[in-house]
Design a protein around this motif. Structure first.
Motif, PDB file in Angstrom:
ATOM      1  N   HIS A 138       0.833  -1.193   0.000  1.00 45.78           N
ATOM      2  CA  HIS A 138       0.000   0.000   0.000  1.00 45.78           C
ATOM      3  C   HIS A 138       0.872   1.249   0.000  1.00 45.78           C
ATOM      4  CE1 HIS A 138      -3.265   2.734   0.965  1.00 45.78           C
ATOM      5  NE2 HIS A 138      -2.576   3.176   2.003  1.00 45.78           N
ATOM      6  N   ASN A 139       0.537   2.202  -0.845  1.00 45.27           N
ATOM      7  CA  ASN A 139       1.291   3.448  -0.882  1.00 45.27           C
ATOM      8  C   ASN A 139       1.033   4.267   0.376  1.00 45.27           C
ATOM      9  OD1 ASN A 139       2.527   3.025  -3.339  1.00 45.27           O
ATOM     10  ND2 ASN A 139       0.935   4.042  -4.519  1.00 45.27           N
ATOM     11  N   THR A 140       2.098   4.750   0.992  1.00 43.33           N
ATOM     12  CA  THR A 140       1.972   5.556   2.205  1.00 43.33           C
ATOM     13  C   THR A 140       1.415   6.941   1.898  1.00 43.33           C
ATOM     14  OG1 THR A 140       3.788   4.405   3.314  1.00 43.33           O
ATOM     15  CG2 THR A 140       3.279   6.632   4.077  1.00 43.33           C
ATOM     16  N   LEU A 141       1.893   7.546   0.819  1.00 39.63           N
ATOM     17  CA  LEU A 141       1.590   8.947   0.527  1.00 39.63           C
ATOM     18  C   LEU A 141       0.534   9.074  -0.560  1.00 39.63           C
ATOM     19  CD1 LEU A 141       5.257  10.306   0.454  1.00 39.63           C
ATOM     20  CD2 LEU A 141       3.698  10.247   2.403  1.00 39.63           C
ATOM     21  N   SER A 142      -0.391   9.991  -0.353  1.00 40.94           N
ATOM     22  CA  SER A 142      -1.381  10.315  -1.370  1.00 40.94           C
ATOM     23  C   SER A 142      -0.742  11.219  -2.426  1.00 40.94           C
ATOM     24  CB  SER A 142      -2.572  11.036  -0.741  1.00 40.94           C
ATOM     25  OG  SER A 142      -2.169  12.316  -0.257  1.00 40.94           O
ATOM     26  N   GLN A 143      -1.424  11.370  -3.540  1.00 42.23           N
ATOM     27  CA  GLN A 143      -0.928  12.274  -4.570  1.00 42.23           C
ATOM     28  C   GLN A 143      -0.865  13.714  -4.060  1.00 42.23           C
ATOM     29  OE1 GLN A 143       0.470  11.741  -7.643  1.00 42.23           O
ATOM     30  NE2 GLN A 143       0.462   9.643  -6.818  1.00 42.23           N
ATOM     31  N   GLN A 144      -1.791  14.071  -3.191  1.00 41.59           N
ATOM     32  CA  GLN A 144      -1.770  15.409  -2.606  1.00 41.59           C
ATOM     33  C   GLN A 144      -0.535  15.607  -1.734  1.00 41.59           C
ATOM     34  OE1 GLN A 144      -5.214  16.334  -0.228  1.00 41.59           O
ATOM     35  NE2 GLN A 144      -4.626  18.471   0.078  1.00 41.59           N
ATOM     36  N   GLN A 145      -0.175  14.600  -0.968  1.00 44.23           N
ATOM     37  CA  GLN A 145       1.026  14.691  -0.134  1.00 44.23           C
ATOM     38  C   GLN A 145       2.288  14.771  -0.988  1.00 44.23           C
ATOM     39  OE1 GLN A 145      -0.023  11.168   2.265  1.00 44.23           O
ATOM     40  NE2 GLN A 145       0.424  12.426   4.083  1.00 44.23           N
ATOM     41  N   ILE A 146       2.314  14.017  -2.076  1.00 44.11           N
ATOM     42  CA  ILE A 146       3.478  14.057  -2.960  1.00 44.11           C
ATOM     43  C   ILE A 146       3.606  15.431  -3.603  1.00 44.11           C
ATOM     44  CG2 ILE A 146       4.422  13.160  -5.127  1.00 44.11           C
ATOM     45  CD1 ILE A 146       3.342  10.412  -4.306  1.00 44.11           C
ATOM     46  N   GLN A 147       2.492  16.001  -4.016  1.00 40.53           N
ATOM     47  CA  GLN A 147       2.543  17.336  -4.609  1.00 40.53           C
ATOM     48  C   GLN A 147       2.979  18.370  -3.579  1.00 40.53           C
ATOM     49  OE1 GLN A 147       2.269  18.108  -7.894  1.00 40.53           O
ATOM     50  NE2 GLN A 147       3.031  20.086  -7.142  1.00 40.53           N
ATOM     51  N   SER A 148       2.533  18.190  -2.333  1.00 45.02           N
ATOM     52  CA  SER A 148       2.954  19.096  -1.261  1.00 45.02           C
ATOM     53  C   SER A 148       4.455  18.975  -1.029  1.00 45.02           C
ATOM     54  CB  SER A 148       2.190  18.768   0.022  1.00 45.02           C
ATOM     55  OG  SER A 148       2.647  19.561   1.096  1.00 45.02           O
ATOM     56  N   PHE A 149       4.989  17.752  -1.105  1.00 43.90           N
ATOM     57  CA  PHE A 149       6.435  17.555  -0.974  1.00 43.90           C
ATOM     58  C   PHE A 149       7.177  18.308  -2.064  1.00 43.90           C
ATOM     59  CE2 PHE A 149      10.290  15.357  -2.258  1.00 43.90           C
ATOM     60  CZ  PHE A 149      10.968  15.202  -1.064  1.00 43.90           C
ATOM     61  N   ILE A 150       6.707  18.220  -3.297  1.00 48.27           N
ATOM     62  CA  ILE A 150       7.359  18.906  -4.419  1.00 48.27           C
ATOM     63  C   ILE A 150       7.321  20.418  -4.214  1.00 48.27           C
ATOM     64  CG2 ILE A 150       7.187  19.403  -6.895  1.00 48.27           C
ATOM     65  CD1 ILE A 150       6.173  16.510  -7.246  1.00 48.27           C
ATOM     66  N   THR A 151       6.204  20.933  -3.729  1.00 48.11           N
ATOM     67  CA  THR A 151       6.010  22.380  -3.581  1.00 48.11           C
ATOM     68  C   THR A 151       6.642  22.937  -2.313  1.00 48.11           C
ATOM     69  OG1 THR A 151       3.923  22.213  -4.786  1.00 48.11           O
ATOM     70  CG2 THR A 151       4.290  24.211  -3.488  1.00 48.11           C
ATOM     71  N   ASP A 152       6.380  22.263  -1.177  1.00 46.27           N
ATOM     72  CA  ASP A 152       6.821  22.783   0.117  1.00 46.27           C
ATOM     73  C   ASP A 152       8.163  22.218   0.570  1.00 46.27           C
ATOM     74  OD1 ASP A 152       4.480  24.257   0.310  1.00 46.27           O
ATOM     75  OD2 ASP A 152       3.423  22.707   1.453  1.00 46.27           O
ATOM     76  N   GLY A 153       8.506  21.013   0.076  1.00 44.39           N
ATOM     77  CA  GLY A 153       9.805  20.451   0.401  1.00 44.39           C
ATOM     78  C   GLY A 153       9.821  19.425   1.510  1.00 44.39           C
ATOM     79  N   PHE A 154       8.654  19.049   2.031  1.00 48.55           N
ATOM     80  CA  PHE A 154       8.629  18.055   3.099  1.00 48.55           C
ATOM     81  C   PHE A 154       7.241  17.453   3.213  1.00 48.55           C
ATOM     82  CE2 PHE A 154       7.135  21.913   5.049  1.00 48.55           C
ATOM     83  CZ  PHE A 154       6.168  21.508   5.963  1.00 48.55           C
ATOM     84  N   VAL A 155       7.188  16.294   3.871  1.00 54.61           N
ATOM     85  CA  VAL A 155       5.917  15.674   4.217  1.00 54.61           C
ATOM     86  C   VAL A 155       6.062  15.074   5.607  1.00 54.61           C
ATOM     87  CG1 VAL A 155       6.516  13.458   3.140  1.00 54.61           C
ATOM     88  CG2 VAL A 155       4.114  14.081   3.440  1.00 54.61           C
TER      89      VAL A 155
END
Length: 262
Positions: free
Chosen positions: A2-19
């Protein structure tokens, strides 16, 4: 898996730099680890009068609680999602630990910085270690909370989106990049960014882009803070140019240096 991160979390990582991942490892593992760490600290956990130093630095630990905390299925899935399957090396030791104690004294290690990834001219000189636009040697900056960390408990300070500014600084420097200190001297020139705090309960892990600007701070609470900040090491390097699919770490760099549409 199961994937830990949602697509929203991944996009937040790309934009904000962390999750932030809650319950990435258990509170029981955190407690076992703290009991081991206290044995190497010149202080009594039940007597605050012995907490005379603002911070005690401890190294890398390879006992079972540390290895288990670093290798949960939740984290392995997140590593695959952010860095890429087959590109990272499992963490078989955990550290370093800057154990911070309540104190009125600033230890002098609270400046904004970016963690370096590969040795410079002197492998024994941490400040000469280097960082390049491909993040050679480092897949992620990771913050493992081994104690509950509230706002007054010296949470790591994070500048949201600062990884994009750092990528733009590094891009013209080529393969050699900049040393830890060279980059630190340039950080005051970067655009102002919103600050957030790496708070959470024991077992929380912050997975951060390797270029994220962050800083320690003085402990204003009542209970010592236990946090590890190991790198996620790479099995194969990142690439930010050319064609093909890119991991979120690579995509953030590409976005920053104007390659996202190519």
């Amino acid at each position: 898996m199961h994937n830990t991160l949602s697509q929203q979390q991944i996009q937040s990582f790309i934009t904000d730099g962390f999750v932030r991942i809650n319950n990435a490892f258990s509170a029981d593992l955190a407690n076992e680890a703290r009991n081991i760490l206290w044995k190497d600290i010149p202080a009594d956990p039940s007597d605050s009068t012995t907490w005379t130093r603002p911070v005690v630095w401890l190294g890398m630990y390879a006992q079972e609680p540390f290895v288990k905390a670093a290798n949960t299925s939740i984290l392995h899935s997140a590593f695959d999602q952010l860095v890429g399957k087959g590109k990272w090396v499992p963490c078989m030791s955990m550290g370093a630990f800057p154990v911070r104690f309540p104190s009125e004294t600033d230890n002098g290690d609270t400046g904004w910085h970016v963690d370096a990834g590969f040795p410079g001219s002197d492998p024994n000189d941490f400040f000469a270690y280097r960082i390049n636009v491909h993040s050679k040697g480092r897949g992620l900056l990771m913050l493992f909370l081994f104690s509950d960390v509230r706002e007054q408990d010296a949470p790591t300070r994070i500048l949201k989106g600062s990884h994009l500014d750092v990528a733009r600084l590094l891009e013209p420097e080529g393969e050699q990049g900049l040393s830890f200190m060279e980059l630190a001297m340039k950080l005051p020139e970067l655009p102002e960014r919103a600050e957030t705090l790496a708070t959470g309960e024991a077992g929380t892990v912050y997975l951060c882009h390797p270029f994220l600007v962050h800083a320690a701070q003085r402990h204003r609470g009542k209970v010592p803070k236990f946090m590890a900040q190991p790198p996620l090491l790479l099995r194969s390097g990142f690439h930010v140019t050319g064609k093909g699919s890119f991991s979120p770490v690579e995509q953030a760099i590409r976005n920053a240096i104007g390659l996202s549409g190519i």
